[in-house]
Structure formats: C-alpha cells, structure tokens
Design a protein around this motif. Structure first.
Motif: not given
Length: 306
Positions: A226-230, A188-196
């Motif tokens: 970056k995406n979710e923390g925790n 899972p990546l954070s580079d862009t919201p376009d990523l599935f």
C-alpha cells in the motif's frame, strides 16, 4: 484495517480463552478435517482464531492443530494481555512441540498518545516500561521478537528532530533488550498518514543509526504494498536490517492469492535469500468456517510450492 481493529477482530487478546471448557471440535492429534500436513518450505505463523472452527476456542488445542497442519510457529500480538498462567502454558506447549513464538506487540510501545517522535521523557518512560514488561513475557513464551511502532508525527517539530528523538528512544530500548537476546522489530504501517514510520528505507535509516542487533525491521508486505510497492527491490536494498516478515494480500488484507501480490515469487525470493525467520500470517480470511480454514491452508500450500 488499523492494528487495534485487527487485534480486536481476530480475537488475539481475549476472543478465545486459553482455558475454554470442553475438548476441541477436532482431534488435534489426527489432523481434524484437513488431515496431517507436511511442513512448509518457509515458517508461516498463524494466529489464534484461524482454525477455531475445527480446533475449538481453546488456544492450546488450536496450537496443536496448527502443528498437525504443518505450521511450526505462531503469532499473538496480544500476548502481554494474557495472564501469566496463560503465557506459561503457551510457552510450555510450544517448547514441547518444537514450535517458535513469533512477534507480540510491546504494550504502549509508541502510539498516537505517546509518540516517540515528540522526544518527551514521559513518552519514553512508557515505552521503556513496555520493553521491561515484554522481557518478562518473552521469557515465558521464549519469544525473540517484539513489535514496536514509534507512534504518530509530532508535526510541531522538524522531521530531522523527530527522527533523532525516535532513534534516541530506541537506543535506550535496545540497551534493555540486548542482554536478553530479544529484538524489537520496527513496523512501518499504512493505516494512516499520521504515523511517523511508514516506509522501508525510513526504518532502515533508523535501524542503522540505532546500530543494535536488538533493533531491526518488521517488513509487512501488506502495508508496504500500500505504501510503496516494489516489494522485492525494497526488501533487497534494506535486507541487512530486516529480521521479521509478515504478509497479507492487498486489497483486502486476506490470505495470499486473494489480491494482487505475487506471494509465490516473494516467498521463492525469501527462500533463495536464505531467510530462516518467521513469516507472520497477519491477515484476515476470505471465507468463514471450515471452508475458510481449508481455503487458507490451500492458499499457503499453493504459494509455498515454488
């Protein structure tokens, strides 16, 4: 930082030739400027370019230098882009030193141009060819993990249909990899919201559906901060499907201790969890030259002292 930029800026593909002329700038057998170091409690894996000031541009010399510093694995996202001769020599050296090969990225294993979420046969064929090619690369370097990113959303399709398309494609990839004891790790990546694929629980759901030892999660703490923390909580909830860990502090994607993430606690948790896998150092460096190399090692000594 996008994965493509990270690979290019780090010199992972072609930034330093494996066969650069001359000797390395440091005596790899003597430990160079930093001296011979003990091994770490966890298996941290640097990539090419992190010690090129001291070891030189020759990748083999740099691997030896990493070994002298106490590292016992490497990563090389761009390994498929190296020549067969280069791959073979890296594999032979790692075997001689008793080091492990970490992840490399499956060629065109799923991206914006051929997303697996679309369910298009030609996209799946590209992905499967990448898996077949990766098997041959893995044999040369004795790799056990390969990185797969499913690609972007296909926003004309409902999310459930997209998810099913990704699962079906990954099942076919897993069928190719299982006989060779190779695991594709979904990142899972954070580079862009376009990523599935962006979240740990999303990757967990997909891996459970694929139901194969050859389809697991690559948990990158930089992206998930970056995406979710925790971080520890999500890792614990999804632990059965996590096969590989990467790190980079946030903000900045530099070495631990340069940002907000408490990596000493995270590494202690991984150790107590019994994690024996690789911890990939997929990040940049806060300083350049020998000063940066010393700061890098110092940071990992600090966070490994838990």
């Amino acid at each position: 930082m996008k994965r493509s930029d990270f690979i290019r800026n780090s010199g992972l593909l072609f930034g330093g030739s494996l066969f650069a002329p001359g000797l390395s700038q440091a005596s790899v057998s003597g430990g160079g400027i930093l001296g011979t170091g003990p091994t770490f409690q966890l298996d941290y894996a640097p990539h090419q370019g992190m010690f090129s000031t001291s070891a030189g541009k020759n990748f083999l010399d740099e691997i030896k230098y990493m070994y002298d510093l106490g590292f016992r694995s490497i990563e090389d996202n761009g390994m498929p882009g190296r020549t067969i001769e280069e791959q073979t020599k890296v594999g032979e050296l790692l075997a001689k030193l008793g080091m492990r090969m970490g992840v490399f990225v499956v060629p065109k294993g799923g991206n914006g141009a051929n997303t697996l979420a679309a369910g298009k046969p030609d996209h799946v064929d590209i992905f499967l060819k990448g898996c077949r090619d990766s098997i041959e690369v893995a044999k040369r370097v004795n790799a056990k993990w390969i990185t797969v990113v499913p690609g972007d959303y296909e926003r004309r399709l409902p999310i459930g249909v997209q998810t099913a398309n990704v699962i079906e494609a990954l099942k076919r990839g897993a069928e190719l990899l299982e006989p060779h004891d190779i695991t594709m790790v979904l990142e899972p990546l954070s580079d862009t919201p376009d990523l599935f694929l962006r979240f740990t629980d999303q990757a967990y759901e997909i891996c459970k559906a694929v139901n194969s030892p050859s389809c697991k999660i690559l948990y990158d703490a930089y992206h998930q901060q970056k995406n979710e923390g925790n971080l520890i909580n999500f890792m614990n909830q999804c632990w059965s499907e996590i096969a590989y860990v990467q790190v980079g502090d946030n903000p900045g994607r530099k070495e631990p201790t340069t940002g907000e993430v408490n990596f000493k606690n995270i590494f202690k948790w991984l150790y107590n969890k019994g994690y024996k896998g690789v911890v990939g150092m997929e990040h940049g460096m806060s300083k350049g030259g020998k000063e940066g190399e010393e700061a890098l090692v110092k940071a990992y000594r600090e966070v490994d002292n838990f």
